[in-house]
Motif scaffolding. Structure first.
Motif, short mmCIF file in Angstrom:
data_model
loop_
_atom_site.label_atom_id
_atom_site.label_comp_id
_atom_site.label_asym_id
_atom_site.label_seq_id
_atom_site.Cartn_x
_atom_site.Cartn_y
_atom_site.Cartn_z
N ARG A 8 0.83 -1.21 0.00
CA ARG A 8 0.00 0.00 0.00
C ARG A 8 0.87 1.26 0.00
NH1 ARG A 8 -2.98 -3.20 3.61
NH2 ARG A 8 -2.07 -2.11 5.41
N GLU A 11 2.27 1.77 -3.45
CA GLU A 11 1.24 2.27 -4.37
C GLU A 11 1.04 3.77 -4.21
OE1 GLU A 11 -2.12 -0.11 -3.42
OE2 GLU A 11 -1.53 -1.79 -4.72
N ARG A 12 1.00 4.22 -2.94
CA ARG A 12 0.82 5.66 -2.69
C ARG A 12 2.01 6.45 -3.21
NH1 ARG A 12 -1.67 3.60 2.17
NH2 ARG A 12 0.35 3.61 3.26
N ARG A 15 1.96 6.63 -7.03
CA ARG A 15 0.93 7.57 -7.47
C ARG A 15 1.41 9.02 -7.33
NH1 ARG A 15 -2.88 5.67 -4.66
NH2 ARG A 15 -3.04 7.20 -2.96
#
Length: 499
Positions: A8, A11-12, A15
Motif C-alpha cells: 500500500r 502504491e501511494r 501515485r
C-alpha cells in the motif's frame, strides 16, 4: 513493515511520483494560471481578496482534511490571495513576476539542486556565476569583483555586514565579540531598511549602535554631515564597521549621492555598503542609470532581482568590489562539503559565501527571461514604472483634494487625501482619516495602496510595481477614495472625529 503495508505504501508513493499524473496536473494548473493572469490584467476581480485570518484558516484546514483535487486547491489559492498582477495593485515593493518565470521556477523546483557545492547543481551554479558576472558589469564593477546569490535582501545585508565586521576585526569570528566590538557602530541612511538595524542586533553590536546619519532636505544622506559624524566617532575611539547608503530608500524612494559618500568612506578607510535592493535595476535604464553614479566604488552592494527586475521572490544578488571579501563573512570549513583552502572550491562552490547551506536555483528565471527577451526589457520596466509614478504625482499635485509629499525620484509616491471637510482638522485627525479611508479601500478590493508616516503623521504610499498600470487605474483609485471617504465626512459633520 509487513507485506500488505509495504504494498500500500509503494502504491501511494508511485501515485505521487507518476509522470503521467504530473502531466495532467500541470496542464490543469497552467490553464488556471493563464486564466488568472488574463482576468487580473483586465481587473475583473478584486485586488485584495479580503478574508479574515479565521475564515482563511478555516477554509485551508477544511481542504487539508478532504480528498481535494488539484483544480480546487489551485483555484482557491489564486482567488484568495493578493492579486499583484492587477494594474490596480499599487502597494508594497513586490512586482507581478514576468509570467514565463513560473516555468523556470517549476523546473528549478523539480530539479531541487541545493547548490552549496558545485557537484550538487553544476548547471545552476554555472548559470548563477554567469548572472553575477553580467549584473556586476551592468553596475560598472571592475575586474576582480565577486558575488553570491542569496534568499532576500535582509539576508544579503546581514552577510555583507558580517564581511565588513570580520574585515575590521580578523579575530571576531573565532573569538567572539570583544569589548572593542561592543563599542563598534554602523552608520546607515536615516531611513534605512529595518534589516540593517536587525543585522546590528544579530552581529552583537546592538541595535542602538546602528546610528542613523543626517539627511538633507530631500531625505538623502548628507555627505558633509556624514564626515563630521565619522570624525566625532573616531575622536571618541569608536570603531566603525560600515557606512550603509540607500539606492533607493524604502520610504520615499530617493537615491543617496553614492559617489560623494564613497569619497568620504575612502578618506577614512571605512567599508561602504550600498543597499540597492530596490533601485539597483536602474543600471539597465539609459534615462535613470545616473542615479547609481559611484556605486562601483562601494565595497559591497545588495540588489534584489525580485523587485525591479520582476522576478519571483526570493532572488537577491550580493556583490563585492574585491572578490576575496565574499569569503570574509563566514570564515569556516566543512570538510564533508568543501575544502575552504582549495582554489577550485573558491571558484565553484557557493557555500563559503552565504549563510544558506541549501539554496534553490534562483538564477534560472532571470537567466531565462534575459535570454528570451533581452536585457533591454529590464530597462523598459524601470522606465515605465518610474514614468507612471511621475504621472500620478503630476495628477494629484493639481488635484485640490490631495497633498503630494514627495517629488518621486523613482516609483514611490507619498501623499495625503484631504477633501475640504478634512483640511480643517488637526494633523492627528487628518492622519486617522487616511487610515480609515485606506482600510475601506483595500477591503473593497477596488484598489490597493499602503500606509506611510510622514513627519510623524499618517499618510498614504503608492509604489508603481505593475508596468501595466495606467492613468485609468489612477482615476479608479481616486474615485474609490472619494466614495469611501463620504461616510467619514458625514461623521465629521456630527463631530465624531473632532472630539
Amino acid at each position: 513493515m509487513d507485506g500488505d503495508h509495504y504494498i500500500r505504501a509503494q502504491e501511494r508513493i508511485l501515485r505521487a511520483y507518476s509522470p503521467k499524473q504530473f502531466k495532467l496536473d500541470a496542464q490543469t494548473v497552467f490553464e488556471a494560471i493563464a486564466t488568472f493572469l488574463m482576468t487580473s490584467q483586465l481587473s475583473e476581480g478584486s485586488v485584495l481578496n479580503w478574508q479574515s485570518m479565521h475564515a482563511n484558516m478555516g477554509r485551508a484546514s477544511k481542504l487539508l482534511n478532504e480528498n481535494s483535487g488539484i483544480d480546487e486547491l489551485i483555484n482557491v489559492t489564486l482567488k484568495r490571495g493578493q492579486t499583484i498582477h492587477d494594474p490596480r495593485y499599487m502597494g508594497h515593493q513586490v512586482p507581478p513576476p514576468i509570467p514565463i518565470t513560473a516555468l523556470f521556477e517549476a523546473v528549478s523546483s523539480i530539479l531541487n539542486q541545493g547548490m552549496t557545492v558545485y557537484e550538487m547543481g553544476p548547471w545552476s551554479s554555472a548559470v548563477e556565476r554567469v548572472m553575477i558576472k553580467e549584473l556586476g558589469e551592468q553596475l560598472g564593477l571592475k575586474e576582480g569583483f565577486g558575488g553570491i546569490l542569496t534568499s532576500g535582501g535582509s539576508l544579503a545585508n546581514l552577510t555583507a555586514l558580517l564581511a565588513a565586521r570580520n574585515t575590521l576585526d580578523k579575530d571576531v569570528w573565532s573569538k567572539g565579540v570583544t569589548s572593542l566590538q561592543k563599542r563598534a557602530v554602523i552608520l546607515s541612511h536615516g531611513e534605512s531598511h529595518y534589516s540593517i538595524e536587525r543585522a546590528a542586533g544579530i552581529l552583537g553590536i546592538g541595535t542602538e549602535n546602528n546610528l542613523k546619519t543626517k539627511l538633507d532636505n530631500h531625505s538623502k544622506m548628507d555627505p558633509i554631515a556624514l564626515e563630521y559624524q565619522i570624525k566625532q566617532l573616531k575622536k571618541a575611539g569608536q570603531p566603525i564597521i560600515a557606512v550603509v547608503a540607500s539606492a533607493c530608500s524604502t520610504r520615499t524612494g530617493v537615491f543617496d549621492p553614492i559617489k560623494d559618500i564613497a569619497a568620504v568612506c575612502k578618506q577614512h578607510g571605512i567599508w561602504l555598503h550600498v543597499d540597492a535592493a530596490h533601485g539597483g535595476s536602474v543600471a539597465f535604464s539609459e534615462k535613470y542609470c545616473y542615479l547609481l553614479e559611484g556605486i562601483d566604488l562601494a565595497n559591497s552592494i545588495v540588489w534584489d532581482a525580485h523587485k525591479m527586475m520582476f522576478m519571483p521572490a526570493l532572488s537577491t544578488y550580493l556583490f563585492y568590489r574585491n572578490s576575496q571579501d565574499q569569503y570574509q563573512s563566514l570564515n569556516q570549513n566543512a570538510t564533508y562539503l568543501f575544502d575552504a583552502k582549495g582554489s577550485e572550491t573558491l571558484a565553484n562552490d557557493t557555500g563559503l559565501g552565504t549563510i544558506e547551506c541549501t539554496k534553490r536555483a534562483a538564477a534560472l528565471s532571470l537567466w531565462g527571461v534575459w535570454a528570451i527577451y533581452g536585457k533591454q526589457l529590464f530597462g523598459d520596466l524601470v522606465d515605465m514604472t518610474f514614468y507612471m509614478a511621475k504621472r500620478f504625482s503630476e495628477l494629484i499635485e493639481k488635484h485640490p483634494d490631495f497633498d503630494l509629499l514627495n517629488q518621486p525620484e523613482s516609483n514611490i509616491i507619498l501623499f495625503r487625501y484631504l477633501p475640504p471637510e478634512v483640511r480643517y482638522l488637526t494633523e492627528r485627525k487628518q492622519g486617522e482619516f487616511q487610515k480609515k479611508v485606506r482600510k475601506c479601500l483595500i477591503e473593497s478590493g477596488e484598489s490597493y495602496i499602503v500606509p506611510a508616516i510622514d513627519n510623524n503623521i499618517s499618510a498614504l504610499r503608492m509604489v508603481i510595481m505593475n508596468p501595466l498600470t495606467t492613468e485609468r487605474h489612477f482615476n479608479i483609485l481616486i474615485q474609490a477614495l472619494q466614495k469611501y471617504s463620504k461616510q467619514f465626512i458625514e461623521e465629521l459633520a456630527g463631530n465624531a472625529l473632532i472630539s
